[in-house]
Design a protein around this motif. Structure first.
Motif, PDB file in Angstrom:
ATOM      1  N   SER A 115      25.947   8.906 -27.147  1.00 29.21           N
ATOM      2  CA  SER A 115      26.284   8.612 -28.557  1.00 29.21           C
ATOM      3  C   SER A 115      25.903   7.186 -28.901  1.00 29.21           C
ATOM      4  O   SER A 115      26.708   6.409 -29.395  1.00 29.21           O
ATOM      5  CB  SER A 115      27.782   8.849 -28.800  1.00 29.21           C
ATOM      6  OG  SER A 115      28.141  10.174 -28.476  1.00 29.21           O
ATOM      7  N   GLY A 116      24.692   6.847 -28.586  1.00 29.84           N
ATOM      8  CA  GLY A 116      24.245   5.494 -28.923  1.00 29.84           C
ATOM      9  C   GLY A 116      24.997   4.431 -28.182  1.00 29.84           C
ATOM     10  O   GLY A 116      25.413   3.444 -28.780  1.00 29.84           O
ATOM     11  N   ALA A 118      27.911   4.477 -27.155  1.00 25.66           N
ATOM     12  CA  ALA A 118      29.356   4.516 -27.398  1.00 25.66           C
ATOM     13  C   ALA A 118      29.989   5.501 -26.428  1.00 25.66           C
ATOM     14  O   ALA A 118      29.470   6.598 -26.234  1.00 25.66           O
ATOM     15  CB  ALA A 118      29.644   4.919 -28.834  1.00 25.66           C
ATOM     16  N   SER A 137      32.578   2.416 -27.546  1.00 32.72           N
ATOM     17  CA  SER A 137      31.854   1.381 -26.809  1.00 32.72           C
ATOM     18  C   SER A 137      32.760   0.219 -26.432  1.00 32.72           C
ATOM     19  O   SER A 137      32.600  -0.410 -25.398  1.00 32.72           O
ATOM     20  CB  SER A 137      30.665   0.878 -27.650  1.00 32.72           C
ATOM     21  OG  SER A 137      31.131   0.330 -28.878  1.00 32.72           O
ATOM     22  N   ASP A 156      35.432   1.333 -31.100  1.00 30.15           N
ATOM     23  CA  ASP A 156      34.187   1.539 -31.838  1.00 30.15           C
ATOM     24  C   ASP A 156      33.570   2.872 -31.424  1.00 30.15           C
ATOM     25  O   ASP A 156      33.284   3.096 -30.235  1.00 30.15           O
ATOM     26  CB  ASP A 156      33.197   0.406 -31.544  1.00 30.15           C
ATOM     27  CG  ASP A 156      33.680  -0.928 -32.091  1.00 30.15           C
ATOM     28  OD1 ASP A 156      34.479  -0.912 -33.050  1.00 30.15           O
ATOM     29  OD2 ASP A 156      33.273  -1.971 -31.553  1.00 30.15           O
ATOM     30  N   ALA A 215      30.849   6.336 -32.701  1.00 27.25           N
ATOM     31  CA  ALA A 215      29.641   6.635 -33.486  1.00 27.25           C
ATOM     32  C   ALA A 215      29.982   6.852 -34.941  1.00 27.25           C
ATOM     33  O   ALA A 215      29.167   6.578 -35.841  1.00 27.25           O
ATOM     34  CB  ALA A 215      28.946   7.872 -32.902  1.00 27.25           C
ATOM     35  N   GLU A 216      31.223   7.327 -35.187  1.00 27.94           N
ATOM     36  CA  GLU A 216      31.647   7.578 -36.563  1.00 27.94           C
ATOM     37  C   GLU A 216      32.144   6.308 -37.253  1.00 27.94           C
ATOM     38  O   GLU A 216      32.451   6.320 -38.451  1.00 27.94           O
ATOM     39  CB  GLU A 216      32.761   8.622 -36.606  1.00 27.94           C
ATOM     40  CG  GLU A 216      32.425   9.964 -35.973  1.00 27.94           C
ATOM     41  CD  GLU A 216      32.575   9.921 -34.458  1.00 27.94           C
ATOM     42  OE1 GLU A 216      31.871  10.690 -33.785  1.00 27.94           O
ATOM     43  OE2 GLU A 216      33.359   9.093 -33.977  1.00 27.94           O
ATOM     44  N   ARG A 240      39.787   8.626 -31.358  1.00 28.10           N
ATOM     45  CA  ARG A 240      38.577   9.099 -32.042  1.00 28.10           C
ATOM     46  C   ARG A 240      38.912  10.256 -32.979  1.00 28.10           C
ATOM     47  O   ARG A 240      38.304  10.390 -34.066  1.00 28.10           O
ATOM     48  CB  ARG A 240      37.543   9.532 -31.007  1.00 28.10           C
ATOM     49  CG  ARG A 240      36.173   9.777 -31.587  1.00 28.10           C
ATOM     50  CD  ARG A 240      35.142   9.970 -30.505  1.00 28.10           C
ATOM     51  NE  ARG A 240      33.809  10.127 -31.057  1.00 28.10           N
ATOM     52  CZ  ARG A 240      32.706  10.331 -30.337  1.00 28.10           C
ATOM     53  NH1 ARG A 240      32.816  10.400 -28.999  1.00 28.10           N
ATOM     54  NH2 ARG A 240      31.528  10.460 -30.913  1.00 28.10           N
TER      55      ARG A 240
END
Length: 826
Positions: free
Chosen positions: A546-547, A549, A555, A585, A587-588, A654
């Motif tokens: 997820s980038g 994260a 992340s 932090d 992705a959303e 999350r």
């Protein structure tokens, strides 16, 4: 123990026997003489020795008659010129036929100058002529006693007493011989008999006072001396007063019906010493006595639990260069241990045990004290060796003449108990339990063994078993302080708060200066305090799909929660309030969660219950939650419990960030064999507001594989699985099903431990597998390091940094995490 000074006995007897052994002064014929020389002899009888001695000294040695030599020997003896008597005898009278009176004077002179062989020779020479002469027999008996032949002296004196039991001189001689033979109480009997028959004579009363003093009976000796002023000199009188104070010191150390009674005796001794020191300290001639009193006074201070004063006086004496006797070093060592200076106490106890004059009867007591000093110095291995050596040094039975198998040796049992307890403090609880059980089987009525066994049960986390053991032991000594302390600690483990209060109040009232009791009172004081708990965490995830994260925590994530508990209310209840914050932090976007909670806790026997309401703000308005949790003990091994939560605290941040909340609950069952082995199974169902139903199960286990005083190694296992009814199109990690197995090794290493202060470090390592449906199986690895510090029962803080590498949805992720917790009681 405190010294008692006794004057040299023969000095007191010498004037008495000088008269008693000289019933005839000169030849009978001289009584009728009427010359100037005869007049000088009569004056010598009256105590005017110089004229006669002047004339006799002027007679040339070769011209002196037997009569003149005899007169010279006797008159010089009366004058106390023992050296002159011996010189005249050796130069002029050895080969002469002298009368018995002259030989008696010569033998007495030899004896006064401690020339025992020559005195014996002359007495035997006189007895060869008059074997029935009682005065000669007495003189020879006294000489034999002084010459290191007390048995011969006792035999001779007993024969004389048997022939004439009412003669006080013979009783005194027998008492003197018995004293030289080391039979002080037999000697006292003879002096007592002499006093009964001739107590009105000062010389007899004086010897009786000395005999009482030597038999360690200073109180009646001092009473008699005070009844007859002038009977003894001022030096002997002050030493008797010191002996009486020393006797009270010894009595103050003995067990009494209560702690207060022991203090009464100690206070009397302190008052005696204060008076003596105030009176005699300015007198330089009394310096040695004053020093002895200061040393012995430390024993009274120790008995009075004024251990800081003992140390202060010891340091003063050391600064003055005073050599402290072994018996007093025991008080000093115990005082340092009482004042929590175990390293100094250890050195002093080793010095006491190695001293040439150490009392063999105190060896096991001193060894036991050394063991505890080493233990409190965090030197458990050395302490255990001391205990094992003590156990090996004792024999099970004491061999007595006439008893083929002897009698049981109490010190053997005490030493075996110490060695068995050493296993408890050396982290070898199973072996200690086995040894203690064997000893209890041999001596079921031994109170100390049963208390030690109950303490071991507590250490093995079996409080109910300890309670039963103590209840059985109660019949042996229901008010014993050690028993009540153990019962109070057990009651606290069982959350029997009222019982704990009753026991603590009782022992504190009865034994306020007992260190165990003070420790127990401190534990209750801490229990009754308010409590603040703070927990914080932070982490950073690397990798994932997820980038960069993290799939679960983002992340970067951070959270903190604090809870404040009130002091106990009506023993069982506490109210609590708390607040917390979490962020991460994803992705959303960045998620935030602020929450507050208020609740009530009830702790009672076999049950802990918590209920709370909470408020949550995670970006979509305030939401209210609630929780109810219970844990119940079935026995020492089994516990079950569960919880119900509305807006569960376990909801992933999350999910909350996407306005998805969860309600749920959990149930658990725990089995704990002992302090080394434990397994726990929990099942936690939850329902998410997006329609997902999750069920999680976790099995954890722990098995001790190595234990040492400062090191413990556990092997652990975590087996987890979960199932979710909805796995697609959700913004939080939500596998359809997964399964993980993680074997672990946990190491706890104590870096420093001293009383209520402890500093330790922890290591954690694990490697296992993680299987996720539709994503296969991958490996997991965990490494962790932490430290923990505790101080004064009221402050504890710890931190753990860990690195875990594992797959999520088939993508490998490395998670760095730091956990910190703090507990403060006030």
């Amino acid at each position: 123990m405190p010294r008692i000074d006794v004057p040299v006995l023969h000095r007191g007897l010498r004037p008495l026997f000088r008269v008693a052994l000289c019933s005839q002064l000169l030849w009978p014929l001289l009584a009728l003489a009427d010359t100037p020389y005869d007049e000088m002899v009569r004056d010598a009888r009256a105590g005017h020795y110089t004229p006669a001695l002047t004339v006799l000294r002027q007679v040339p040695p070769g011209q002196a008659s037997d009569g003149q030599i005899s007169d010279h020997l006797q008159i010089a003896s009366w004058a106390g010129f023992d050296a002159e008597v011996i010189k005249v005898y050796e130069t002029q009278g050895r080969d002469r036929v002298l009368p018995v009176q002259a030989l008696t004077a010569t033998a007495r002179a030899y004896r006064n100058l401690k020339r025992w062989d020559q005195a014996t020779e002359v007495y035997n020479k006189a007895l060869a002529r008059e074997p029935d002469n009682a005065d000669l027999q007495l003189g020879l008996a006294l000489t034999q006693a002084d010459a290191g032949k007390p048995d011969e002296a006792v035999t001779r004196a007993k024969a004389l007493v048997a022939a004439k039991p009412d003669d006080p001189s013979r009783r005194l001689a027998l008492g003197y011989a018995l004293g030289r033979a080391g039979k002080q109480y037999d000697a006292l009997f003879e002096f007592d008999q002499a006093f009964i028959r001739a107590g009105n004579k000062p010389e007899v009363a004086r010897e009786y006072v000395v005999a009482l003093q030597k038999a360690r009976l200073p109180e009646p000796a001092l009473r008699l001396a005070r009844q007859r002023p002038g009977l003894i000199d001022a030096v002997t009188l002050r030493r008797l007063e010191g002996d009486l104070a020393a006797e009270r010191v010894r009595l103050a150390e003995l067990a009494t019906r209560s702690e207060k009674e022991r203090y009464v005796i100690a206070d009397r001794a302190l008052a005696d010493y204060d008076k003596l020191l105030a009176t005699w300290a300015p007198d330089a001639a009394a310096h040695d006595d004053v020093t002895r009193w200061r040393i012995d006074r430390m024993g009274a201070l120790k008995a009075r639990a004024r251990t800081a004063d003992v140390i202060a006086e010891y340091q003063k004496l050391q600064a003055e260069g005073v050599a402290i006797p072994t018996y007093a070093l025991r008080w000093v060592a115990a005082s340092y241990l009482d004042q929590r200076q175990p390293d100094t106490a250890t050195d002093l106890y080793r010095q006491v045990l190695s001293a040439p004059d150490a009392d063999a009867g105190d060896r096991l007591v001193d060894t036991t004290a050394l063991y505890y000093a080493l233990l409190e110095s965090d030197r458990a291995d050395e302490a255990r060796k001391v205990a094992e050596d003590a156990a090996k040094a004792q024999r099970p039975r004491v061999e007595l003449k006439g008893l083929p198998i002897g009698n049981p040796n109490d010190e053997w049992m005490d030493a075996q108990q110490l060695a068995a307890q050493a296993g408890t403090y050396s982290a070898d609880l199973p072996h200690g339990e086995e040894r203690l059980q064997t000893l209890v089987n041999q001596a079921p009525g031994n109170l100390g063994l049963r208390l030690a066994q109950a303490d071991l049960y507590l250490a093995r986390q079996w409080p109910r078993r300890a309670e039963n053991q103590l209840k059985e032991t109660e019949s042996l000594a229901p008010r014993d302080a050690g028993l009540e302390v153990a019962q109070a600690r057990t009651a606290m483990e069982l959350q029997e708060w009222r019982q704990n209060d009753a026991l603590v109040d009782d022992v504190v009232a009865r034994y306020p200066d007992n260190r165990q009791v003070q420790r127990l009172a401190r534990e209750r004081e801490v229990h009754d305090m308010a409590e603040l708990r703070v927990e914080a965490y932070g982490g950073k995830a690397n990798g994932g799909g997820s980038g960069d994260a993290g799939a679960v925590s983002g992340s970067r994530d951070f959270g903190i929660q604090s809870t404040l508990y009130s002091p106990p209310i009506n023993e069982d209840w506490r109210v609590f309030a708390g607040a917390g914050y979490a962020t991460g932090d994803f992705a959303e976007g960045t998620g935030h969660h602020r929450f507050q909670r208020v609740g009530l806790e009830r702790r009672s026997r076999n049950m802990t219950l918590e209920a709370e309401v909470s408020n949550h703000d995670y970006g979509f308005g305030d939401k209210q939650g609630a929780r109810l949790a219970i844990a119940r003990d079935i026995n020492d091994h089994w516990q079950y419990g569960g919880s119900l939560e509305y807006l569960s605290a376990e909801t992933p941040l999350r999910a909350l960030n996407s306005d998805i909340k969860a309600n749920g609950g959990s149930a658990f069952l725990r089995w704990r064999a002992n302090e080394r082995r434990e397994w726990r199974l929990s099942v936690s169902p939850s329902h998410f507001s997006d329609g997902n139903n999750r069920v999680e199960a976790l099995l954890t286990g722990r098995e001790g594989v190595y234990s040492a005083p400062n090191l413990q190694v556990d092997a652990g296992l975590e087996v987890g699985t979960s199932h979710n009814s909805k796995s697609d199109d959700v913004p939080y990690f939500n596998p359809k099903s997964d399964f993980s197995v993680m074997p672990l090794v946990n190491v706890n290493h104590v870096l420093y431990h001293r009383y209520e202060t402890a500093w330790s470090q922890q290591f954690q390592a694990g490697a296992g597998t993680y299987s996720q449906r539709e994503h296969g199986t991958g490996g997991m690895a965990l490494l962790g390091y932490g430290q923990r510090y505790a101080w004064n029962d009221v402050f504890e803080v710890g931190g753990l940094f860990s690195v875990i590498n594992r797959p999520y949805d088939g993508d490998r992720e490395t998670d760095l995490r730091l956990l910190v917790d703090l507990t403060l009681r006030f």
